[in-house]
Write a protein that holds these residues in place. Structure first.
Motif, mmCIF file in Angstrom:
data_model
loop_
_atom_site.group_PDB
_atom_site.id
_atom_site.type_symbol
_atom_site.label_atom_id
_atom_site.label_comp_id
_atom_site.label_asym_id
_atom_site.label_seq_id
_atom_site.Cartn_x
_atom_site.Cartn_y
_atom_site.Cartn_z
ATOM 1 N N GLY A 234 0.812 -1.219 0.000
ATOM 2 C CA GLY A 234 0.000 0.000 0.000
ATOM 3 C C GLY A 234 0.839 1.260 0.000
ATOM 4 N N LEU A 235 1.957 1.231 0.687
ATOM 5 C CA LEU A 235 2.826 2.404 0.723
ATOM 6 C C LEU A 235 3.467 2.659 -0.640
ATOM 7 N N LYS A 236 3.805 1.571 -1.354
ATOM 8 C CA LYS A 236 4.369 1.738 -2.702
ATOM 9 C C LYS A 236 3.364 2.388 -3.634
ATOM 10 N N LEU A 237 2.094 1.975 -3.523
ATOM 11 C CA LEU A 237 1.056 2.570 -4.374
ATOM 12 C C LEU A 237 0.913 4.065 -4.115
ATOM 13 N N ARG A 238 1.205 4.486 -2.892
ATOM 14 C CA ARG A 238 1.071 5.903 -2.538
ATOM 15 C C ARG A 238 2.353 6.695 -2.798
ATOM 16 N N GLY A 239 3.353 6.026 -3.374
ATOM 17 C CA GLY A 239 4.556 6.738 -3.782
ATOM 18 C C GLY A 239 5.495 7.095 -2.651
ATOM 19 N N GLN A 240 5.412 6.361 -1.526
ATOM 20 C CA GLN A 240 6.333 6.636 -0.423
ATOM 21 C C GLN A 240 7.764 6.254 -0.836
ATOM 22 N N SER A 241 8.730 6.910 -0.252
ATOM 23 C CA SER A 241 10.136 6.623 -0.569
ATOM 24 C C SER A 241 10.528 5.259 -0.010
ATOM 25 N N LYS A 242 11.569 4.669 -0.595
ATOM 26 C CA LYS A 242 12.020 3.352 -0.147
ATOM 27 C C LYS A 242 12.454 3.378 1.315
ATOM 28 N N GLU B 55 11.366 5.398 3.713
ATOM 29 C CA GLU B 55 10.186 5.533 4.563
ATOM 30 C C GLU B 55 9.441 4.210 4.652
ATOM 31 N N ILE B 56 9.316 3.506 3.504
ATOM 32 C CA ILE B 56 8.645 2.204 3.488
ATOM 33 C C ILE B 56 9.386 1.218 4.372
ATOM 34 N N ALA B 57 10.706 1.160 4.236
ATOM 35 C CA ALA B 57 11.503 0.224 5.038
ATOM 36 C C ALA B 57 11.357 0.512 6.521
ATOM 37 N N ALA B 58 11.359 1.793 6.891
ATOM 38 C CA ALA B 58 11.254 2.166 8.303
ATOM 39 C C ALA B 58 9.899 1.756 8.871
ATOM 40 N N ARG B 59 8.828 2.023 8.117
ATOM 41 C CA ARG B 59 7.479 1.698 8.619
ATOM 42 C C ARG B 59 7.263 0.196 8.689
ATOM 43 N N VAL B 60 7.743 -0.549 7.686
ATOM 44 C CA VAL B 60 7.589 -2.004 7.684
ATOM 45 C C VAL B 60 8.356 -2.609 8.858
ATOM 46 N N THR B 61 9.556 -2.131 9.094
ATOM 47 C CA THR B 61 10.352 -2.645 10.213
ATOM 48 C C THR B 61 9.660 -2.365 11.550
ATOM 49 N N GLU B 62 9.151 -1.151 11.706
ATOM 50 C CA GLU B 62 8.475 -0.779 12.954
ATOM 51 C C GLU B 62 7.234 -1.645 13.189
ATOM 52 N N ALA B 63 6.413 -1.828 12.146
ATOM 53 C CA ALA B 63 5.201 -2.631 12.279
ATOM 54 C C ALA B 63 5.534 -4.097 12.546
ATOM 55 N N ALA B 64 6.545 -4.616 11.848
ATOM 56 C CA ALA B 64 6.934 -6.015 12.029
ATOM 57 C C ALA B 64 7.413 -6.279 13.446
ATOM 58 N N GLN B 65 8.179 -5.351 14.015
ATOM 59 C CA GLN B 65 8.649 -5.523 15.388
ATOM 60 C C GLN B 65 7.485 -5.428 16.378
ATOM 61 N N MET B 66 6.582 -4.504 16.138
ATOM 62 C CA MET B 66 5.446 -4.319 17.025
ATOM 63 C C MET B 66 4.547 -5.554 17.063
ATOM 64 N N LEU B 67 4.406 -6.219 15.894
ATOM 65 C CA LEU B 67 3.514 -7.372 15.777
ATOM 66 C C LEU B 67 4.269 -8.702 15.807
ATOM 67 N N GLU B 68 5.562 -8.647 16.131
ATOM 68 C CA GLU B 68 6.395 -9.854 16.226
ATOM 69 C C GLU B 68 6.393 -10.651 14.917
ATOM 70 N N LEU B 69 6.566 -9.917 13.834
ATOM 71 C CA LEU B 69 6.634 -10.534 12.509
ATOM 72 C C LEU B 69 8.034 -10.418 11.904
ATOM 73 N N ASP B 70 8.961 -9.853 12.643
ATOM 74 C CA ASP B 70 10.275 -9.572 12.069
ATOM 75 C C ASP B 70 11.045 -10.836 11.700
#
Length: 364
Positions: free
Chosen positions: A100-108, A110-125
């Motif tokens: 979804g972030l790629k579709l919205r044109g977020q920078s690589k 920013e995408i990496a930072a948000r994915v890492t943060e969410a993955a750690q929060m939800l224990e998906l890392d």
């Protein structure tokens, strides 16, 4: 984050069916509010109107300071988690989170930072490289939550997200969602038909039936002071016992004459004198049917079925034509066929009008 406000919102379908009849309430900024009710009550319709997936027939829907009746779904700054995980099977967990972030044109970066943060929060890392087919049901549901989380929306919408999980996973995911909300402080609207989910997750609950709001309050206020018989019997597991009968008064003591020679002693109940002779539906929670001391029984039903569940015992009872259930301590398990003397603590009965189902409140 943002508040969501419904002002006389209606949904009427082309065939004339009223899906939602004039809903008016507000979801406070940062609140986790639950919409609960049986199938067809309008809870998912309300959620879909917030998402922009259902057109609003009448009324006003506001997110933040903006009326969104005619705003496209993609421009509402909301994120939705569905009952089905709706993950892309050919993409890894990381790619699903980032899509979804790629579709919205977020920078690589920013995408990496948000994915890492969410993955750690939800224990998906530890599973970012796996495909959805290699994940458990709970992990797939966390990915669906993470995909919404990385968006950092104003409002999260969750439409029965735990329905496909088994009982143990549902319990665990309820805790995760509550923990996630407490950490993020984001406005969340959660739809479920499961009253246990509603009671354990919601800071406030909207109870719906047939497209109409029955009551809005905190979980314990709904449980202890239901506005009508529907709310009283819908919330609570096991459900509230209901006996229909006529109230009779003898001095300061009350009884409920419930037919079949069933007379329920209510003691000095806080009923006004003019209720004497009135027919009511009397509600009693299972935990308020207590084993009685000798000579102190309010009722003496016959035990039909016993359900020991470890920390407590559910006793299915028969009192004349009335079926009852009592939640008992596990120290003495009753035997089917025996008569079980029970008492009701003072102030633990609920009276409802037999015509309207509305809660009867004694006048001051």
């Amino acid at each position: 984050m943002a508040q969501v406000r419904f002002d006389a919102v209606r949904k009427v379908y082309p065939n004339g069916f009223v899906g939602v009849a004039g809903a008016s309430f507000e979801v406070v900024d940062g609140e986790l509010l639950v919409l609960v009710g049986p199938s067809g009550c309008g809870k998912s319709t309300l959620l879909r109107m917030v998402a922009g997936l259902e057109a609003i027939s009448d009324g006003t829907l506001t997110i933040g300071d903006r009326v969104v009746n005619d705003v496209a779904p993609k421009d509402r700054d909301i994120a939705m988690v569905f009952q089905s995980y709706a993950l892309y099977p050919h993409m890894s967990v990381a790619e699903n989170l980032a899509f979804g972030l790629k579709l919205r044109g977020q920078s690589k970066s920013e995408i990496a930072a948000r994915v890492t943060e969410a993955a750690q929060m939800l224990e998906l890392d530890q599973v970012l490289d796996r495909k959805p087919g290699q994940l458990s049901g709970g992990q797939r549901q966390r990915v669906a939550l993470g995909r919404a989380l990385v968006r950092q929306p104003q409002v999260f919408l969750l439409d029965e997200p735990l329905s496909n999980l088994d009982a143990k996973l549902r319990s665990g995911m309820r805790v995760e969602i509550a923990r996630l909300h407490r950490k993020l402080g984001t406005t969340m609207i959660y739809v479920t038909h499961d009253q246990i989910e509603a009671m354990t997750l919601g800071q406030r609950i909207v109870v719906l039936k047939d497209g109409r709001i029955q009551q809005i309050d905190t979980p314990m206020a709904l449980y202890e002071r239901p506005a009508n018989l529907f709310v009283a019997t819908f919330l609570g597991s096991p459900a509230m016992n209901v006996l229909r009968g006529r109230l009779e008064r003898d001095g300061r003591s009350w009884t409920l004459e419930a037919g079949d020679e069933v007379s329920l002693a209510l003691g000095e109940a806080e009923f006004p004198p003019d209720w004497a002779g009135r027919e009511v539906d009397l509600g009693i929670r299972p935990e308020h049917l207590l084993p009685a001391a000798a000579g102190a029984a309010s009722l003496a039903p016959v035990v039909e079925v016993v359900e020991p569940v470890g920390s407590e015992v559910f006793a299915n009872l028969r009192l004349g034509r009335h079926a009852l259930i009592a939640r008992l301590p596990p120290d003495r398990v009753p035997v089917p066929g025996e008569t079980l003397p029970l008492s009701i603590p003072s102030g633990r009965v609920h009276a409802f009008d037999v015509g309207t189902g509305e809660r009867l409140v004694p006048r001051a």
